[in-house]
Write a protein that holds these residues in place. Structure first.
Motif, PDB file in Angstrom:
ATOM      1  N   GLY A  94     -25.422  35.232 -10.060  1.00 17.23           N
ATOM      2  CA  GLY A  94     -26.487  36.366 -10.152  1.00 17.23           C
ATOM      3  C   GLY A  94     -27.864  35.769  -9.866  1.00 17.23           C
ATOM      4  O   GLY A  94     -27.757  34.723  -8.884  1.00 17.23           O
ATOM      5  N   CYS A 118     -27.509  38.445 -27.558  1.00 13.92           N
ATOM      6  CA  CYS A 118     -25.984  38.388 -26.838  1.00 13.92           C
ATOM      7  C   CYS A 118     -24.930  38.988 -27.634  1.00 13.92           C
ATOM      8  O   CYS A 118     -23.686  38.952 -27.376  1.00 13.92           O
ATOM      9  CB  CYS A 118     -25.756  37.084 -26.212  1.00 13.92           C
ATOM     10  SG  CYS A 118     -26.932  36.567 -24.908  1.00 13.92           S
ATOM     11  N   GLU A 137     -31.407  39.021 -16.719  1.00 10.10           N
ATOM     12  CA  GLU A 137     -30.740  39.731 -15.831  1.00 10.10           C
ATOM     13  C   GLU A 137     -29.496  40.573 -16.714  1.00 10.10           C
ATOM     14  O   GLU A 137     -28.264  40.794 -16.205  1.00 10.10           O
ATOM     15  CB  GLU A 137     -29.969  38.883 -14.633  1.00 10.10           C
ATOM     16  CG  GLU A 137     -29.667  39.502 -13.609  1.00 10.10           C
ATOM     17  CD  GLU A 137     -29.188  38.930 -12.363  1.00 10.10           C
ATOM     18  OE1 GLU A 137     -28.885  39.468 -11.377  1.00 10.10           O
ATOM     19  OE2 GLU A 137     -28.965  37.703 -12.663  1.00 10.10           O
ATOM     20  N   SER A 139     -27.981  40.596 -19.544  1.00  4.16           N
ATOM     21  CA  SER A 139     -26.850  39.875 -20.168  1.00  4.16           C
ATOM     22  C   SER A 139     -26.304  39.040 -19.343  1.00  4.16           C
ATOM     23  O   SER A 139     -25.365  38.367 -19.753  1.00  4.16           O
ATOM     24  CB  SER A 139     -26.070  40.794 -21.037  1.00  4.16           C
ATOM     25  OG  SER A 139     -25.001  41.298 -20.331  1.00  4.16           O
ATOM     26  N   LYS A 140     -26.481  38.852 -18.093  1.00  2.00           N
ATOM     27  CA  LYS A 140     -25.538  38.236 -17.077  1.00  2.00           C
ATOM     28  C   LYS A 140     -25.750  36.369 -17.640  1.00  2.00           C
ATOM     29  O   LYS A 140     -24.980  35.775 -17.298  1.00  2.00           O
ATOM     30  CB  LYS A 140     -26.122  38.208 -15.925  1.00  2.00           C
ATOM     31  CG  LYS A 140     -25.729  39.628 -15.106  1.00  2.00           C
ATOM     32  CD  LYS A 140     -25.802  39.472 -13.407  1.00  2.00           C
ATOM     33  CE  LYS A 140     -25.236  40.989 -13.001  1.00  2.00           C
ATOM     34  NZ  LYS A 140     -25.628  40.768 -11.545  1.00  2.00           N
ATOM     35  N   ASP A 144     -24.397  30.770 -20.808  1.00  2.00           N
ATOM     36  CA  ASP A 144     -24.794  29.918 -19.996  1.00  2.00           C
ATOM     37  C   ASP A 144     -25.141  28.821 -20.704  1.00  2.00           C
ATOM     38  O   ASP A 144     -25.855  28.801 -21.736  1.00  2.00           O
ATOM     39  CB  ASP A 144     -25.822  30.499 -18.961  1.00  2.00           C
ATOM     40  CG  ASP A 144     -25.282  31.452 -17.954  1.00  2.00           C
ATOM     41  OD1 ASP A 144     -24.298  32.051 -18.206  1.00  2.00           O
ATOM     42  OD2 ASP A 144     -26.189  31.777 -17.021  1.00  2.00           O
ATOM     43  N   PRO A 229     -20.781  30.594 -16.374  1.00  2.00           N
ATOM     44  CA  PRO A 229     -21.134  31.935 -16.490  1.00  2.00           C
ATOM     45  C   PRO A 229     -19.923  32.964 -16.037  1.00  2.00           C
ATOM     46  O   PRO A 229     -19.348  32.828 -14.991  1.00  2.00           O
ATOM     47  CB  PRO A 229     -22.225  32.138 -15.512  1.00  2.00           C
ATOM     48  CG  PRO A 229     -22.667  30.946 -15.431  1.00  2.00           C
ATOM     49  CD  PRO A 229     -21.541  29.738 -15.595  1.00  2.00           C
ATOM     50  N   ALA A 231     -18.552  36.428 -14.223  1.00  2.00           N
ATOM     51  CA  ALA A 231     -19.370  37.517 -13.331  1.00  2.00           C
ATOM     52  C   ALA A 231     -18.621  38.940 -13.499  1.00  2.00           C
ATOM     53  O   ALA A 231     -19.251  39.801 -13.309  1.00  2.00           O
ATOM     54  CB  ALA A 231     -18.732  36.788 -12.021  1.00  2.00           C
ATOM     55  N   ARG A 246     -20.875  45.818 -17.432  1.00  2.00           N
ATOM     56  CA  ARG A 246     -21.349  45.027 -18.454  1.00  2.00           C
ATOM     57  C   ARG A 246     -22.740  45.632 -19.041  1.00  2.00           C
ATOM     58  O   ARG A 246     -23.796  45.853 -18.391  1.00  2.00           O
ATOM     59  CB  ARG A 246     -21.760  43.819 -17.959  1.00  2.00           C
ATOM     60  CG  ARG A 246     -21.974  42.666 -18.936  1.00  2.00           C
ATOM     61  CD  ARG A 246     -22.107  41.134 -18.379  1.00  2.00           C
ATOM     62  NE  ARG A 246     -22.362  40.254 -19.326  1.00  2.00           N
ATOM     63  CZ  ARG A 246     -21.872  38.783 -18.955  1.00  2.00           C
ATOM     64  NH1 ARG A 246     -21.920  38.415 -17.785  1.00  2.00           N
ATOM     65  NH2 ARG A 246     -21.940  38.006 -19.869  1.00  2.00           N
ATOM     66  N   ASP A 248     -26.137  45.438 -21.400  1.00  2.00           N
ATOM     67  CA  ASP A 248     -27.236  44.623 -21.824  1.00  2.00           C
ATOM     68  C   ASP A 248     -27.017  43.864 -23.047  1.00  2.00           C
ATOM     69  O   ASP A 248     -27.973  43.041 -23.491  1.00  2.00           O
ATOM     70  CB  ASP A 248     -28.699  45.232 -21.643  1.00  2.00           C
ATOM     71  CG  ASP A 248     -28.911  46.427 -22.595  1.00  2.00           C
ATOM     72  OD1 ASP A 248     -28.069  46.691 -23.427  1.00  2.00           O
ATOM     73  OD2 ASP A 248     -29.971  46.930 -22.341  1.00  2.00           O
ATOM     74  N   ASN A 250     -24.283  42.447 -23.726  1.00  2.00           N
ATOM     75  CA  ASN A 250     -23.116  41.601 -23.497  1.00  2.00           C
ATOM     76  C   ASN A 250     -21.831  41.911 -23.740  1.00  2.00           C
ATOM     77  O   ASN A 250     -20.934  40.934 -24.316  1.00  2.00           O
ATOM     78  CB  ASN A 250     -23.616  40.207 -24.136  1.00  2.00           C
ATOM     79  CG  ASN A 250     -22.787  39.159 -23.760  1.00  2.00           C
ATOM     80  OD1 ASN A 250     -22.480  38.961 -22.487  1.00  2.00           O
ATOM     81  ND2 ASN A 250     -22.250  37.994 -24.493  1.00  2.00           N
ATOM     82  N   ILE A 269     -18.456  32.874 -12.030  1.00  2.00           N
ATOM     83  CA  ILE A 269     -18.954  32.913 -10.781  1.00  2.00           C
ATOM     84  C   ILE A 269     -18.777  32.246  -9.639  1.00  2.00           C
ATOM     85  O   ILE A 269     -19.044  32.554  -8.608  1.00  2.00           O
ATOM     86  CB  ILE A 269     -20.760  32.495 -11.036  1.00  2.00           C
ATOM     87  CG1 ILE A 269     -20.724  30.947 -11.610  1.00  2.00           C
ATOM     88  CG2 ILE A 269     -21.334  33.341 -12.321  1.00  2.00           C
ATOM     89  CD1 ILE A 269     -22.122  30.314 -11.334  1.00  2.00           C
TER      90      ILE A 269
END
Length: 296
Positions: A94, A118, A137, A139-140, A144, A229, A231, A246, A248, A250, A269
């Motif tokens: 992302g 999260c 973004e 919860s993307k 991480d 991460p 995806a 997905r 927000d 998570n 990712i």
């Protein structure tokens, strides 16, 4: 008179051809241009887009959003970051991409037990941070790992477990007070930093957890402790693999229960896929999978 009529008509025809030949702009090139224009547009229709419907001519040049490397590379770099040079090796990334250095400021917040937006739950490791709203973004960014560096040479690795709402700016990290103190005195308040995405070496298998309230008719699935991460998350159904949206907060949700309790496929990712079976539909229990993404 009868025999003279065809001759007269022939003479008129020759004169007409000569007149057309000497008109301005006439010739083979002009004829091809007219033919091309007639072949490329139906009467009354607008320009044809990439999808084959009438619309804006510029739409034909837009990249698809199918997760290809070219589509990822075409996205603009986040504010304060370098060009997304890592997108070629992380086609599903992302806003946050590998091999990119992001610039911002670090602030501090009381992380309490380490839980956050999260919804990973309490943690004994408080080297955690909240990502700014833009780079979070929806919860993307959850889970991480990022390497944070201060101008004074101090650095540390934190895991994203929370969201820092506006006015947190792109590039900003709200570190736990414990993490901030590793970089500078808390009295500093705002500390200029750079940070990059990290794929940590020492990490055990990832876990999966069904959301509280999950059943065969509705379920939410969360990935915990992933090296890279996440995806995509898919569940196996009678019709094949189904990608879940997905939220927000998570969790990946199957609103009609399709695939709940069955095999799960997770994609990072970089495009690596992990398929996991045998995860019981037990809500609010983190279940180890025995697998982990490769390091990048």
């Amino acid at each position: 008179m009868i025999t003279g009529i065809p001759a007269a008509l022939l003479a008129v025809g020759v004169l007409a051809c000569l007149a057309v030949a000497f008109l301005p702009g006439a010739g083979p090139a002009a004829g091809r241009a007219v033919a091309a224009a007639q072949a490329g547009a139906a009467p009354g229709a607008g320009p044809v887009t990439a999808s084959g419907t009438a619309g804006s001519a510029s739409a034909a040049a837009r990249p698809s959003r199918a997760g290809t490397a070219s589509a990822s590379a075409s996205r603009s770099a986040p504010t304060g970051g370098a060009a997304p040079s890592g997108s070629a090796v992380a086609p599903l990334a992302g806003r946050i991409k590998p091999s990119v250095t992001y610039h911002g400021v670090a602030t501090a917040y009381a992380a309490a037990d380490g839980n956050g937006a999260c919804l990973f739950g309490p943690s004994s490791d408080l080297m955690v941070a909240a990502m700014n709203y833009t780079d979070y973004e929806s919860s993307k960014a959850c889970g991480d790992y990022v390497l944070v560096r201060a101008a004074n040479g101090a650095s540390l690795t934190v895991r994203i477990v929370n969201e820092c709402p506006l006015p947190c700016a792109p590039g900003q990290l709200d570190l736990s007070q414990q993490a901030f103190a590793r970089l500078a005195n808390l009295s500093v308040g705002r500390l200029p930093i750079t940070w990059t995405l990290l794929s940590p070496a020492s990490l055990g298998p990832l876990s999966l957890r069904y959301q509280t309230g999950s059943t065969r008719w509705w379920c939410g699935i969360q990935v915990i402790g992933h090296r890279n991460p996440v995806a995509l998350l898919e569940v196996r159904t009678a019709g094949g693999w189904r990608r879940l949206p997905r939220t927000d907060y998570n969790y990946f949700v199957s609103s009609d229960g399709s695939g709940c309790g069955g095999p799960i496929r997770i994609t990072d990712i970089y495009g690596q896929q992990l398929t996991v079976g045998g995860i019981a539909l037990r809500p609010n229990v983190a279940q180890p999978t025995g697998v982990q993404f490769a390091r990048h």
